[in-house]
Design a protein around this motif. Structure first.
Motif, mmCIF file in Angstrom:
data_model
loop_
_atom_site.group_PDB
_atom_site.id
_atom_site.type_symbol
_atom_site.label_atom_id
_atom_site.label_comp_id
_atom_site.label_asym_id
_atom_site.label_seq_id
_atom_site.Cartn_x
_atom_site.Cartn_y
_atom_site.Cartn_z
ATOM 1 N N GLN A 131 -9.370 -3.851 0.551
ATOM 2 C CA GLN A 131 -8.838 -2.502 0.463
ATOM 3 C C GLN A 131 -7.731 -2.476 1.430
ATOM 4 O OE1 GLN A 131 -12.086 0.064 1.413
ATOM 5 N NE2 GLN A 131 -12.856 -0.184 -0.706
ATOM 6 N N ALA A 132 -7.868 -3.008 2.483
ATOM 7 C CA ALA A 132 -6.734 -2.978 3.579
ATOM 8 C C ALA A 132 -5.339 -3.326 3.030
ATOM 9 C CB ALA A 132 -7.059 -3.454 4.960
ATOM 10 N N ILE A 133 -5.548 -4.520 2.444
ATOM 11 C CA ILE A 133 -4.442 -5.312 1.679
ATOM 12 C C ILE A 133 -3.734 -4.382 0.607
ATOM 13 C CG2 ILE A 133 -3.568 -7.129 0.165
ATOM 14 C CD1 ILE A 133 -5.583 -8.875 1.751
ATOM 15 N N SER A 134 -4.663 -3.881 -0.342
ATOM 16 C CA SER A 134 -4.054 -2.843 -1.004
ATOM 17 C C SER A 134 -3.346 -1.807 -0.637
ATOM 18 C CB SER A 134 -5.286 -2.474 -2.086
ATOM 19 O OG SER A 134 -4.989 -1.454 -2.889
ATOM 20 N N ILE A 135 -3.706 -1.063 0.324
ATOM 21 C CA ILE A 135 -3.177 -0.054 1.135
ATOM 22 C C ILE A 135 -1.829 -0.520 1.498
ATOM 23 C CG2 ILE A 135 -3.287 1.672 2.940
ATOM 24 C CD1 ILE A 135 -6.159 1.699 2.306
ATOM 25 N N LEU A 136 -1.704 -1.634 2.383
ATOM 26 C CA LEU A 136 -0.549 -2.195 2.968
ATOM 27 C C LEU A 136 0.591 -2.293 1.745
ATOM 28 C CD1 LEU A 136 -2.012 -4.425 5.766
ATOM 29 C CD2 LEU A 136 -0.586 -2.177 6.097
ATOM 30 N N THR A 137 0.054 -3.123 0.725
ATOM 31 C CA THR A 137 0.959 -3.540 -0.530
ATOM 32 C C THR A 137 1.539 -2.349 -0.973
ATOM 33 O OG1 THR A 137 -0.251 -5.434 -0.585
ATOM 34 C CG2 THR A 137 1.299 -4.839 -2.550
ATOM 35 N N ALA A 138 0.669 -1.109 -1.402
ATOM 36 C CA ALA A 138 1.046 -0.024 -1.911
ATOM 37 C C ALA A 138 2.309 0.829 -1.119
ATOM 38 C CB ALA A 138 0.027 0.881 -2.314
ATOM 39 N N ASN A 139 2.035 1.119 0.319
ATOM 40 C CA ASN A 139 2.565 1.799 1.329
ATOM 41 C C ASN A 139 3.331 1.402 2.110
ATOM 42 O OD1 ASN A 139 1.173 4.615 0.575
ATOM 43 N ND2 ASN A 139 -0.459 3.052 0.680
ATOM 44 N N LEU A 157 -13.834 -4.323 2.536
ATOM 45 C CA LEU A 157 -12.821 -3.785 3.426
ATOM 46 C C LEU A 157 -11.269 -4.647 3.619
ATOM 47 C CD1 LEU A 157 -12.235 -1.436 5.231
ATOM 48 C CD2 LEU A 157 -13.358 -2.945 7.283
ATOM 49 N N PRO A 158 -11.409 -5.727 3.723
ATOM 50 C CA PRO A 158 -9.985 -6.583 3.662
ATOM 51 C C PRO A 158 -9.393 -6.384 2.516
ATOM 52 C CG PRO A 158 -11.909 -7.993 4.510
ATOM 53 C CD PRO A 158 -12.574 -6.778 3.839
ATOM 54 N N GLY A 179 -24.481 -3.109 2.566
ATOM 55 C CA GLY A 179 -23.722 -3.125 3.835
ATOM 56 C C GLY A 179 -22.799 -4.218 3.834
ATOM 57 N N ALA A 180 -23.273 -5.433 3.453
ATOM 58 C CA ALA A 180 -22.430 -6.682 3.506
ATOM 59 C C ALA A 180 -21.541 -6.672 2.324
ATOM 60 C CB ALA A 180 -23.577 -7.932 3.327
ATOM 61 N N LEU A 181 -21.865 -6.157 1.227
ATOM 62 C CA LEU A 181 -20.879 -6.183 0.003
ATOM 63 C C LEU A 181 -19.603 -5.122 0.533
ATOM 64 C CD1 LEU A 181 -23.183 -6.233 -2.841
ATOM 65 C CD2 LEU A 181 -21.745 -8.076 -1.985
ATOM 66 N N ALA A 182 -20.062 -3.970 1.194
ATOM 67 C CA ALA A 182 -18.884 -2.884 1.700
ATOM 68 C C ALA A 182 -18.089 -3.388 2.428
ATOM 69 C CB ALA A 182 -19.823 -1.832 1.831
ATOM 70 N N ALA A 183 -18.742 -4.409 3.507
ATOM 71 C CA ALA A 183 -17.815 -4.824 4.650
ATOM 72 C C ALA A 183 -17.046 -5.879 4.123
ATOM 73 C CB ALA A 183 -18.707 -5.476 5.827
ATOM 74 N N ASP A 184 -17.313 -6.676 2.916
ATOM 75 C CA ASP A 184 -16.476 -7.635 2.240
ATOM 76 C C ASP A 184 -15.380 -7.132 1.464
ATOM 77 O OD1 ASP A 184 -15.957 -10.444 1.625
ATOM 78 O OD2 ASP A 184 -16.825 -10.059 -0.483
#
Length: 88
Positions: A21-29, A18-19, A11-16
């Motif tokens: 993934q968010a940056i990747s989505i913002l950059t791409a879209n 998330l940021p 769970g800690a690795l998955a939460a780490d």
């Protein structure tokens, strides 16, 4: 006990992740229209500070309540204009 520790660690690795993934989505879209070269509606999505400052329609982020954040609402097609244009 080992299983619980393993699940907590996963769970800690998955939460780490998330940021990133968010940056990747913002950059791409989003940053083609709201980034370094251009800031449509005077909105710059390259940093948390610029998202909090917002653009012509106000702040893009609502700290503490993502569902009230403009960036979430337009990306989820709950508010107009839907973003990104022609996509989801």
């Amino acid at each position: 006990m080992r299983i619980l520790l393993f699940l907590l660690l996963c769970g800690a690795l998955a939460a780490d992740e998330l940021p990133r993934q968010a940056i990747s989505i913002l950059t791409a879209n989003c940053t083609a229209c709201h980034g370094a070269a251009m800031q449509m509606s005077k909105l710059d999505l390259r940093s948390r500070e610029s998202m909090l400052a917002g653009g012509e329609r106000g702040p893009a982020l609502e700290p503490g309540d993502a569902t009230k954040s403009r960036i979430y609402r337009v990306a989820a097609h709950l508010d107009q204009p839907n973003m990104p244009p022609g996509g989801q």
